[in-house]
Enzyme design. Sequence first.
Site, short mmCIF file in Angstrom:
data_model
loop_
_atom_site.label_atom_id
_atom_site.label_comp_id
_atom_site.label_asym_id
_atom_site.label_seq_id
_atom_site.Cartn_x
_atom_site.Cartn_y
_atom_site.Cartn_z
CB THR A 71 -0.95 0.01 1.21
OG1 THR A 71 -1.90 -1.05 1.05
CG2 THR A 71 -1.70 1.33 1.33
CG ASN A 92 2.29 -1.29 3.83
OD1 ASN A 92 2.24 -0.43 2.96
ND2 ASN A 92 1.55 -2.38 3.79
CE LYS A 154 -5.28 -0.04 4.31
NZ LYS A 154 -4.54 -0.90 3.36
CG ASP A 155 -1.50 5.83 9.03
OD1 ASP A 155 -0.81 5.29 8.16
OD2 ASP A 155 -1.69 5.32 10.15
NE ARG A 156 -0.40 1.14 4.48
CZ ARG A 156 -0.93 0.45 5.50
NH1 ARG A 156 -0.84 0.94 6.73
NH2 ARG A 156 -1.54 -0.70 5.30
CG ASP A 296 -5.75 -3.70 1.49
OD1 ASP A 296 -5.18 -4.37 0.60
OD2 ASP A 296 -5.28 -3.57 2.64
CG HIS A 300 -5.37 -8.11 3.20
ND1 HIS A 300 -4.25 -8.84 2.88
CD2 HIS A 300 -5.08 -6.83 2.92
CE1 HIS A 300 -3.32 -8.04 2.42
NE2 HIS A 300 -3.79 -6.80 2.42
CG HIS A 344 -1.53 -3.43 -3.46
ND1 HIS A 344 -2.56 -4.30 -3.17
CD2 HIS A 344 -1.41 -2.62 -2.38
CE1 HIS A 344 -3.04 -4.02 -1.97
NE2 HIS A 344 -2.37 -2.99 -1.47
CG HIS A 476 -1.09 -7.02 -1.54
ND1 HIS A 476 -0.21 -6.05 -1.14
CD2 HIS A 476 -2.17 -6.89 -0.69
CE1 HIS A 476 -0.70 -5.37 -0.13
NE2 HIS A 476 -1.90 -5.85 0.17
#
Length: 536
Positions: A71, A92, A154-156, A296, A300, A344, A476
Amino acid sequence: MKKNLFLIILTVLNLSAQQRPKLVVGIVVDQMKKEYLSRFYNDFSEDGFKRLLNNGFSFENMHYNYLPTYTAPGHASIYTGTTPNHHGIVGNDWFNKKTAKSMYCTDDTSVKTVGNGTKSEGEMSPVNLLSTTITDELRMSTNFEGKVIALSLKDRGAILPGGHFANWAFWYSKTGDFISSTFYGEKLPQWVVQFNEEKHYLTYLNKDWTLLKPLSVYNESLVDNNPYEGKLYNSKNPVFPYDLKDMFEKNDASVIRTTPFGNDFLAEFAMRAIKEENLGKDDVTDFLTVSFSSTDYVGHLFGPRSIELQDTYLRMDETLATLLRFLDKSVGKDNYMLFLTADHAGAENVNFLKDNKYNVKSVPPKEIRENLKAFSQQTYGADLVLNYSNFNIFFDKVKIKANNWDLNDVKNKFKTYLMNLEHVKRVYTEEEILAASGNDMYLANIQNGYDPIQNGDLVVVDKPGYIESHGTGTTHGTIYTYDTHVPALFYGWKIKKGKSFQKSVITQLAPTIAQKIQISLPNASSLDVLEDVLID
């Protein structure tokens, strides 16, 4: 004469206004395989994904070009136009050689949480991102008048697209609020405070997750209860309906992440941001980044052949349609340019493949680490492996030196051992990676994702079909097409209708956008562009 002069001035002003759209919207759908657009096509509405496909431009053969396909590197690569070896986001999280500890991609203890989140949730910034983003370049090219707002669960997924100069990046806390950090400001804008106080997440968590459409529609997926799915929180079996209220009461507001309603909730927040930040309301171009993460989480847990995943994408289609209608009304149909891609894709469940006579298997990461330790003890009488993560092996060079062992000999012995394992295709040393010529497909992708300051002494490439997981759902990270092949759709302002089947790579997106809206290229960009989008 005056009338003609007026027409000339009006024409010049109109031409000037057309140099850039009023708003650029970047959408990333986390873990979205390109195949989902075709597999679920007949079940989509006319106003969501089909609207982009039928009226925009689609790059049908878009791929990631590095290892690992995760990610954080994905978001960074989309927006910087370069690969992890240049932008520095090599996973990550990854093993830090200096501290001998794992570090997270957006960790920054110099900043604090802003809003109603836990202490660690907000100690985040783009400090580890080494290059500029397309959003950074927009800010500079407009003398910081153009706004950049970045959003995700998500923060990222918010911080990295927003770059170094975003006005704000907001991400979701397990408290149910959107939060930020002092990197962006000392307190949340009042509209975010108001949105949080309205507690929109409760709308979704106080009901069951039921199927959007009749069960017969989901014939592109396996049966509802199958052995390849994980279980959602305290559910006894992976079957509909899911009692979200019960799960929320026994856990926290993070439950919404692993449901399609996380996407709905984020879209509500995005539309509020457009309205309250006045995005696209003047002639200075703004940029909104929205990363939908629930796809995501669901992927998962349940895997790519689950009814849960298909339902998530059918609901994502409706969410996208709602967002597009809002943009039409708020900004104007011809005033915004939108692109949609993924950070991804994702692998098939290995047990599903094996049960259908493909001779592959899951390899739990814990098992790999234990086997490396056992080999090291057997060969050297000591554990020489500091860390195995992101397909990288880090050796304890202090211990190796203290025992007068030759580092190259250690690398070669471990390489020989690994090459004899069932799941391993290739193993490369740091020296081989840095000397890569580009002739080896595997090695070229590894080199694109390899930073010698942050990566390991050996990098392992698994065989196709093998994944490092625990058996259910999916994951992934590899260089194979099931992880690299993603959608890439452009729509709106000065985007013609069409398709390209030529191979393209994710790092072409940012320089293409820069050329399209006539701003500077991100400073480490690969510079290759998607010409079909640039030709009106």
